[in-house]
Design a protein around this motif. Structure first.
Motif, PDB file in Angstrom:
ATOM      1  N   THR A 115       0.896  -1.079  -0.147  1.00  0.00           N
ATOM      2  CA  THR A 115       0.249   0.109  -0.079  1.00  0.00           C
ATOM      3  C   THR A 115       0.677   1.444  -0.014  1.00  0.00           C
ATOM      4  OG1 THR A 115      -1.953  -1.563   1.445  1.00  0.00           O
ATOM      5  CG2 THR A 115      -2.173   1.207   1.271  1.00  0.00           C
ATOM      6  N   LYS A 116       1.943   0.917   0.198  1.00  0.00           N
ATOM      7  CA  LYS A 116       2.881   2.546   1.084  1.00  0.00           C
ATOM      8  C   LYS A 116       3.337   3.211  -0.175  1.00  0.00           C
ATOM      9  CE  LYS A 116       3.695   2.268   5.842  1.00  0.00           C
ATOM     10  NZ  LYS A 116       4.320   2.150   7.316  1.00  0.00           N
ATOM     11  N   ILE A 117       4.346   1.697  -1.025  1.00  0.00           N
ATOM     12  CA  ILE A 117       4.120   1.850  -2.423  1.00  0.00           C
ATOM     13  C   ILE A 117       3.652   2.650  -3.149  1.00  0.00           C
ATOM     14  CG2 ILE A 117       5.938   0.592  -4.374  1.00  0.00           C
ATOM     15  CD1 ILE A 117       7.255  -0.882  -2.053  1.00  0.00           C
ATOM     16  N   ALA A 118       2.843   1.761  -3.633  1.00  0.00           N
ATOM     17  CA  ALA A 118       1.463   2.201  -4.628  1.00  0.00           C
ATOM     18  C   ALA A 118       1.562   3.833  -4.251  1.00  0.00           C
ATOM     19  CB  ALA A 118       0.259   1.324  -4.170  1.00  0.00           C
ATOM     20  N   GLU A 119       0.517   3.916  -2.451  1.00  0.00           N
ATOM     21  CA  GLU A 119       0.305   5.615  -2.352  1.00  0.00           C
ATOM     22  C   GLU A 119       1.077   6.339  -2.814  1.00  0.00           C
ATOM     23  OE1 GLU A 119      -0.702   5.328   1.856  1.00  0.00           O
ATOM     24  OE2 GLU A 119      -2.665   4.469   1.380  1.00  0.00           O
ATOM     25  N   LYS A 120       2.294   6.117  -2.990  1.00  0.00           N
ATOM     26  CA  LYS A 120       4.051   7.315  -3.306  1.00  0.00           C
ATOM     27  C   LYS A 120       4.021   7.223  -4.836  1.00  0.00           C
ATOM     28  CE  LYS A 120       6.918   6.693   0.781  1.00  0.00           C
ATOM     29  NZ  LYS A 120       8.308   6.095   1.331  1.00  0.00           N
ATOM     30  N   ALA A 121       3.358   6.025  -5.660  1.00  0.00           N
ATOM     31  CA  ALA A 121       3.424   6.679  -6.747  1.00  0.00           C
ATOM     32  C   ALA A 121       1.810   6.945  -6.953  1.00  0.00           C
ATOM     33  CB  ALA A 121       3.959   4.849  -7.662  1.00  0.00           C
ATOM     34  N   ILE A 122       1.048   6.855  -7.271  1.00  0.00           N
ATOM     35  CA  ILE A 122      -0.243   7.494  -7.157  1.00  0.00           C
ATOM     36  C   ILE A 122       0.641   9.309  -6.864  1.00  0.00           C
ATOM     37  CG2 ILE A 122      -2.698   8.095  -6.311  1.00  0.00           C
ATOM     38  CD1 ILE A 122      -2.843   4.686  -6.133  1.00  0.00           C
ATOM     39  N   ASP A 123       0.966   9.624  -5.423  1.00  0.00           N
ATOM     40  CA  ASP A 123       1.006  10.929  -5.323  1.00  0.00           C
ATOM     41  C   ASP A 123       1.806  11.584  -6.490  1.00  0.00           C
ATOM     42  OD1 ASP A 123       0.023  11.087  -2.961  1.00  0.00           O
ATOM     43  OD2 ASP A 123       1.338  10.656  -2.353  1.00  0.00           O
ATOM     44  N   ALA A 156      -9.840  18.479  -2.448  1.00  0.00           N
ATOM     45  CA  ALA A 156     -10.387  18.435  -4.334  1.00  0.00           C
ATOM     46  C   ALA A 156      -9.241  17.289  -4.281  1.00  0.00           C
ATOM     47  CB  ALA A 156     -10.131  19.694  -5.566  1.00  0.00           C
ATOM     48  N   ASP A 157      -7.807  18.084  -3.502  1.00  0.00           N
ATOM     49  CA  ASP A 157      -6.598  17.090  -3.966  1.00  0.00           C
ATOM     50  C   ASP A 157      -6.990  15.509  -3.221  1.00  0.00           C
ATOM     51  OD1 ASP A 157      -5.155  19.302  -4.702  1.00  0.00           O
ATOM     52  OD2 ASP A 157      -4.578  19.507  -2.714  1.00  0.00           O
ATOM     53  N   GLN A 158      -7.705  15.659  -1.898  1.00  0.00           N
ATOM     54  CA  GLN A 158      -8.029  14.158  -1.507  1.00  0.00           C
ATOM     55  C   GLN A 158      -9.056  13.426  -2.966  1.00  0.00           C
ATOM     56  OE1 GLN A 158      -6.737  13.084   0.923  1.00  0.00           O
ATOM     57  NE2 GLN A 158      -5.281  14.909   0.836  1.00  0.00           N
ATOM     58  N   GLN A 159      -9.841  14.736  -2.766  1.00  0.00           N
ATOM     59  CA  GLN A 159     -11.081  13.682  -4.192  1.00  0.00           C
ATOM     60  C   GLN A 159     -10.211  13.001  -5.429  1.00  0.00           C
ATOM     61  OE1 GLN A 159     -13.870  16.467  -4.976  1.00  0.00           O
ATOM     62  NE2 GLN A 159     -15.168  15.832  -3.342  1.00  0.00           N
ATOM     63  N   ASP A 160      -9.027  14.185  -5.065  1.00  0.00           N
ATOM     64  CA  ASP A 160      -8.066  13.438  -6.808  1.00  0.00           C
ATOM     65  C   ASP A 160      -6.950  12.275  -6.717  1.00  0.00           C
ATOM     66  OD1 ASP A 160      -8.630  16.029  -7.699  1.00  0.00           O
ATOM     67  OD2 ASP A 160      -7.429  16.828  -8.073  1.00  0.00           O
ATOM     68  N   LYS A 161      -6.953  12.575  -5.162  1.00  0.00           N
ATOM     69  CA  LYS A 161      -6.272  10.893  -4.659  1.00  0.00           C
ATOM     70  C   LYS A 161      -6.864   9.794  -5.061  1.00  0.00           C
ATOM     71  CE  LYS A 161      -2.795  13.086  -2.973  1.00  0.00           C
ATOM     72  NZ  LYS A 161      -2.073  12.961  -1.843  1.00  0.00           N
ATOM     73  N   ALA A 162      -8.292   9.962  -4.887  1.00  0.00           N
ATOM     74  CA  ALA A 162      -9.456   8.600  -4.420  1.00  0.00           C
ATOM     75  C   ALA A 162      -9.887   8.072  -5.859  1.00  0.00           C
ATOM     76  CB  ALA A 162     -10.697   9.041  -3.638  1.00  0.00           C
ATOM     77  N   LYS A 163     -10.284   9.409  -7.007  1.00  0.00           N
ATOM     78  CA  LYS A 163     -10.196   8.843  -8.106  1.00  0.00           C
ATOM     79  C   LYS A 163      -9.116   8.155  -8.805  1.00  0.00           C
ATOM     80  CE  LYS A 163     -14.497  11.054  -7.616  1.00  0.00           C
ATOM     81  NZ  LYS A 163     -15.336   9.755  -7.981  1.00  0.00           N
ATOM     82  N   LEU A 164      -7.357   8.976  -8.176  1.00  0.00           N
ATOM     83  CA  LEU A 164      -6.648   8.654  -9.330  1.00  0.00           C
ATOM     84  C   LEU A 164      -6.198   6.914  -8.446  1.00  0.00           C
ATOM     85  CD1 LEU A 164      -4.186   8.482 -10.529  1.00  0.00           C
ATOM     86  CD2 LEU A 164      -3.559   9.509  -9.420  1.00  0.00           C
ATOM     87  N   LEU A 165      -7.027   6.318  -7.192  1.00  0.00           N
ATOM     88  CA  LEU A 165      -6.858   5.139  -7.091  1.00  0.00           C
ATOM     89  C   LEU A 165      -7.478   4.408  -7.313  1.00  0.00           C
ATOM     90  CD1 LEU A 165      -6.088   2.994  -5.173  1.00  0.00           C
ATOM     91  CD2 LEU A 165      -7.006   4.018  -3.390  1.00  0.00           C
ATOM     92  N   GLY A 166      -8.326   5.012  -8.128  1.00  0.00           N
ATOM     93  CA  GLY A 166      -9.535   3.944  -9.039  1.00  0.00           C
ATOM     94  C   GLY A 166      -9.255   3.621 -10.262  1.00  0.00           C
ATOM     95  N   VAL A 167      -8.813   4.630 -10.916  1.00  0.00           N
ATOM     96  CA  VAL A 167      -8.058   4.196 -11.770  1.00  0.00           C
ATOM     97  C   VAL A 167      -6.612   3.260 -11.954  1.00  0.00           C
ATOM     98  CG1 VAL A 167      -6.192   5.398 -14.285  1.00  0.00           C
ATOM     99  CG2 VAL A 167      -8.709   6.373 -13.109  1.00  0.00           C
ATOM    100  N   ILE A 168      -6.305   3.159 -10.976  1.00  0.00           N
ATOM    101  CA  ILE A 168      -4.925   2.066 -10.790  1.00  0.00           C
ATOM    102  C   ILE A 168      -5.591   0.413 -10.687  1.00  0.00           C
ATOM    103  CG2 ILE A 168      -3.204   1.476  -9.271  1.00  0.00           C
ATOM    104  CD1 ILE A 168      -1.739   3.485 -11.417  1.00  0.00           C
ATOM    105  N   GLU A 169      -6.310   0.514  -9.561  1.00  0.00           N
ATOM    106  CA  GLU A 169      -7.383  -0.138  -9.480  1.00  0.00           C
ATOM    107  C   GLU A 169      -7.994  -0.953 -10.406  1.00  0.00           C
ATOM    108  OE1 GLU A 169     -10.040   0.912  -6.208  1.00  0.00           O
ATOM    109  OE2 GLU A 169      -8.360  -0.024  -4.431  1.00  0.00           O
ATOM    110  N   ARG A 170      -8.503  -0.273 -11.019  1.00  0.00           N
ATOM    111  CA  ARG A 170      -9.344  -0.993 -12.862  1.00  0.00           C
ATOM    112  C   ARG A 170      -8.075  -1.583 -13.698  1.00  0.00           C
ATOM    113  NH1 ARG A 170     -12.581  -3.567 -14.454  1.00  0.00           N
ATOM    114  NH2 ARG A 170     -13.668  -3.484 -16.609  1.00  0.00           N
TER     115      ARG A 170
END
Length: 303
Positions: A115-123, A156-170
């Motif tokens: 999770t931490k590695i994925a979050e850093k890449a998403i950031d 919105a920044d938090q929303q951006d990351k949540a939406k981006l996480l959805g893209v990564i998961e898909r």
């Protein structure tokens, strides 16, 4: 190359057979096929903005170059497919060198429960997209994010990351089988597979990560730790053991990636024979929050 969309990405197989500059041919074929599918899928989405549910005719093509001298390393080229002439904004192509490796890293790490590695890449992706409209369109507008006012920027920044996480998961869901093929040699023939070798987005797939990717369940690979344990059993052929940490938890299955386990009178068999504790270093793998296995990369006698 005139059709080249990004600079080559280096992938490297290391350890075990690869240490002798060899690798199991069948497993290598499966791995390169899986790598090609994953990178084609990510780059198809990056350059077209379309989620690659079924790619009948991709606008991008992944080619693999010859192994680097003295190793098992391949260069991957992302090219415009023959017969297509898409017009990509120049900045989109320029940012692909730093963006798509981070997307690949996030997709694999999310699948492996890192999770931490994925979050850093998403950031990192979100940071790049924030300053580029074309990237924002690919990753943020795809997720149907409505632009917020200045006062709502933090939310919105938090929303951006949540939406981006959805893209990564898909992307991870669509490439689950490709990633399973990709890690075929890790464990049986090589110790690890490294993506973007030598780059800031370098990502190492070792045996615990590979097993998490292969698993049908959801496993979480944690950072390496050291702890004092007692060895209750050792299987030198399967490279497994049973360990007790002494904190009241049941015996844990240990998977030993440390090559010394096959040697006579090694630290593991000595600890078993003498009933003495040892300090082991490795990566815990959790399932539903509980211990699933402990991948041991090294051990030493307790001082």
């Amino acid at each position: 190359m005139e059709r080249e969309l990004a600079r080559p990405i280096l992938v490297e197989f290391d350890g075990l057979d690869a240490a002798q500059h060899m690798i199991d041919a069948q497993q290598l074929g499966r791995s390169l096929a899986g790598i090609g599918r994953l990178y084609r899928s990510v780059n198809h989405f990056y350059f077209t903005g379309k989620m690659p549910t079924k790619i009948r005719k991709s606008e991008v093509q992944i080619l693999v170059g010859p192994p680097q001298e003295g190793s098992i390393s391949y260069a991957l080229w992302v090219l415009i497919a023959h017969g297509t002439l898409p017009m990509y904004p120049q900045l989109l192509a320029e940012f692909s060198d730093i963006c798509t490796p981070e997307v690949v890293k996030a997709v694999i790490a999310k699948r492996a429960g890192q999770t931490k590695i994925a979050e850093k890449a998403i950031d990192k992706i979100a940071e790049i997209a924030e300053h580029n409209a074309e990237l924002s369109k690919r990753f943020i507008e795809y997720a149907q994010l409505v632009e917020a006012g200045h006062q709502e920027r933090a939310r919105a920044d938090q929303q951006d990351k949540a939406k981006l996480l959805g893209v990564i998961e898909r992307l991870g869901q669509l490439n689950a089988s490709a990633m399973t093929e990709m890690v075929a040699p890790v464990g049986p023939s090589v110790r690890q597979l490294v993506h973007s070798k030598g780059d800031t987005a370098e990502y190492v797939i070792d045996e615990p990560v590979a097993d998490a990717i292969r698993s049908r369940g959801v496993l979480e690979v944690q950072e390496a730790i050291s702890m004092t344990v007692r060895i209750e059993a050792v299987d030198k052929i399967r490279r497994t053991c049973k360990i007790i940490s002494g904190d009241g938890t049941p015996p844990i299955t240990g998977k030993i990636t440390d090559p010394v386990v096959t040697e006579p009178q090694n630290v593991y068999t000595r600890a078993l024979d003498n009933a003495t504790p040892i300090v082991v270093t490795g990566k815990p793998v959790l399932k539903d929050g509980d211990w699933h296995a402990f991948y041991i990369s090294g051990a030493r006698a307790l001082e």
